[in-house]
Scaffold this active site. Structure first.
Site: not given
Ligand code: PEP
Ligand code: MG
Length: 611
Positions: A223, A543
């Site tokens: 992330h 995505c």
């Protein structure tokens, strides 16, 4: 040197110690582009010890925390030790003994023994015990210094004292969750250098101030990397040896495309880097012209091309990108870098602001996806998640599992989304779904929340916003038909899908070479998911980070995908890839690819196709 998968071949890039003091270090390319600037060292603020005393009944639990922190610290140091091999021998010779000394102190040393006794005998918290003992040892060492600071014996004592304090700090950091970092004192155009950045640290970066980022730890699809790409900050992560000899103010080059960090660059290297910066700027301007053009293939098939949103700061970038909506809004940002969980009203205001500024373009809001590497201090402080992670956090109470366990948290978020949904088109997306029971349970809660709001006189969107599921585990992809019967849409999260299918941690440097979305297993799962969605007539998008790499665009189209959501800076590049191909060509390419067993051959085919 960049490959289509965004990884770099370690063998091809020389790690050199030039005749000047230039040092070139190989890392993982996390966000393309070139940054030139002064080093700004992101030093952790001293950890705050808020709890010093404990009850006698808690000594066992406190000792267990201490042992867990030792294990975590050992793991971190062993990881650093294991990666030294890529450094020049001189640097290895400098760093290895230091790491060995740290590791020794985490064994049966005075520090560990005495800290353990302090917890048990003096009833102090583990972090207090460590700090007190590390200071006591350092004082004893420095107190025994007989001669002046230039005396070799005195220097050795000073070094040992520094080492014990450093290992104490690492233990305390691992025990206390260090406070948020602030980069407001960084000079404009600085390059942020750190041992590691957590996603919540990356979220605090202002791209107008920080020109580039380089860290010793991290992987390309963790992330932290995702946030850096979203912000468009050229970045190299996983760069062993970076911190050695890297001082604040030194000039550094970060080549985020090749994954190379150059410390003390030579004049020739600096000139070449300046040319590269100019060429990236020109490229961006050219791509910017695509903004108003549709994402249509050469044979006239229109695709949906949307943007992912990690942080509100990205909204202007999304507006400029030409994206036709937000295909994945990661709501974690609302919960990060704060001490308390956001209230329903706070969330509603934030979601509504985003929906309103998209001016009629749809926004897919994903409900909180806590777990894995996404640490959220406020949830710990509120007692919603444990302070110590599960033994295997990636397989624990992640995503929807936590929300179903904590209905008060989930209901507040659903209510906030429903409130925002009166301002524009919204979809609700569920992370980490693995079985139909979870979707059914969510739908029940969703309806209950909506009815309660309607009873209170709140205006409700009718019908309720679609409820979709992320396909990000092999189990979900293999059961896509069953899930499609329950879900209104699918969003394929190729980041976690790759991690769970290949059993490779997406943020783990040691196995980064095995993290490969071109693996035939991943491609089959994407294809199966797309086919199941078609059979059940529900929309399906990709995505994950795979959607942001234009060399994968024809393959994803060939696999049946017609909707992509990427970080904003990638939208024009992906649009260009869509506009340069036909559906027939994509299908022919995919037919070829699906016969391959070797991901490298797949990459070759993708590269040839792109030429
Ligand atoms: C994914 O897993 O691909 C995804 C989009 O979700 P995240 O990266 O937030 O886990
Ligand atoms: Mg995911």
């Amino acid at each position: 040197m960049s490959r289509t998968d965004g990884k770099t071949d370690a063998i091809d890039v020389p790690v050199t110690l030039a005749a000047t003091d230039e040092r070139r270090l190989l890392g993982l390319p996390a966000c393309g582009g070139m940054a030139i600037g002064p080093v700004y060292r992101a030093v952790e603020q001293p950890a705050q010890i808020t709890r010093s005393k404990i009850h006698a009944a808690d000594t066992q639990a406190e000792t267990a925390r201490f042992e867990a922190a030792i294990l975590q610290s050992r793991r971190q140091l062993l990881k650093l030790r294991g990666r030294l091999a890529v450094l020049p021998e001189e640097s290895q010779g400098e760093i290895a003994p230091l790491l060995d000394a740290y590791l020794q102190m985490l064994g049966p040393s005075r520090l560990v023994r005495s800290a353990r006794s302090r917890i048990q005998d003096r009833l102090v918290s583990a972090e207090t015990a460590v700090m007190e003992e590390a200071n006591a040892i350092a004082h004893a060492l420095l107190g025994s210094r007989a001669d002046g600071p230039t005396d070799p014996a005195a220097q050795s004592m000073q070094r040992q004292a520094d080492e014990v304090r450093e290992i104490g700090r690492r233990l305390v950091r691992n025990l206390t969750r260090a406070p948020f970092r602030s980069y407001s004192t960084a000079p404009l155009g600085a390059v942020l250098i750190a041992e590691a950045l957590r996603p919540s640290d990356a979220a605090l970066i202002d791209p107008a101030r920080i020109a580039g980022v380089a860290t010793e730890e991290g992987g390309t699809d963790g992330h932290t990397a995702i946030i850096l790409r979203a912000l468009g900050v050229p970045s190299v992560l996983g760069t062993p040896g970076l911190l050695q000899g890297c001082r604040t103010g030194d000039t550094v080059l970060v080549d985020g495309t090749a994954g190379i960090v150059t410390l003390h660059p030579s004049a020739a290297r600096l000139a070449a880097a300046k040319r590269a910066v100019a060429s990236y700027t020109k490229q961006r301007q050219q791509l910017g012209r695509l903004r108003r053009l549709p994402a249509v293939t050469l044979d006239g098939e229109a695709l949906e091309l949307q943007a992912n949103l990690e942080l509100p700061i990205e909204m202007p970038l999304i507006a400029q990108s030409g994206a036709s909506g937000i295909g994945l809004m990661r709501s974690e940002f609302l919960f990060m870098n704060r001490d308390t969980v956001p209230t329903r009203d706070e969330q509603a205001t934030a979601y509504r602001g985003i929906v309103e500024s998209m001016a009629g373009d749809p926004v897919t809001i994903r409900v909180l996806d806590w777990g894995g590497e996404k640490e959220i201090e406020a949830l710990v402080a509120a007692g919603i998640v444990p302070e110590m992670p599960d033994t295997n956090p990636a397989l624990g109470l992640r995503g929807i599992r936590l929300l179903l366990r904590r209905p008060e948290l989930f209901e507040a978020q659903l209510a906030a989304i429903l409130d925002a949904a009166t301002a524009g088109p919204v979809r609700v997306l569920l992370p980490m779904v693995t079985n139909v029971g979870e979707v059914q349970a969510v739908r029940e809660i969703y309806r209950r929340v909506a009815s309660a709001m309607a009873e209170q006189g709140k205006r409700m969107p009718t019908p309720l916003p679609p409820l979709g599921v992320m396909i990000e585990t092999p189990g979900a992809a293999l059961a896509a038909d069953a899930l499609a019967a329950e879900a209104d849409f699918f969003a394929i999260g190729t980041n976690d899908l790759s991690m769970y299918t290949l059993a490779v941690d997406r943020a783990e440097l040691d196995v980064a070479h095995l993290y490969d979305p071109c693996h035939p297993g991943i491609l089959r799962l994407i294809q199966m998911t797309a086919e199941a969605a078609q059979r059940h007539h529900i929309p399906v998008s990709v995505c994950g980070e795979m959607a942001a790499n234009p060399s994968y665009t024809p393959l994803l189209i060939g696999l049946g995908i017609r909707s992509l959501s990427t970080n904003a800076p990638a939208v024009p590049r992906v649009k260009q890839a869509i506009r340069s191909t036909t559906i027939d060509d994509c299908q022919r390419l995919t037919w070829q690819v699906m016969k391959q067993s070797d991901p490298n051959r797949t990459r070759e085919l993708l590269e040839q196709f792109g030429r």
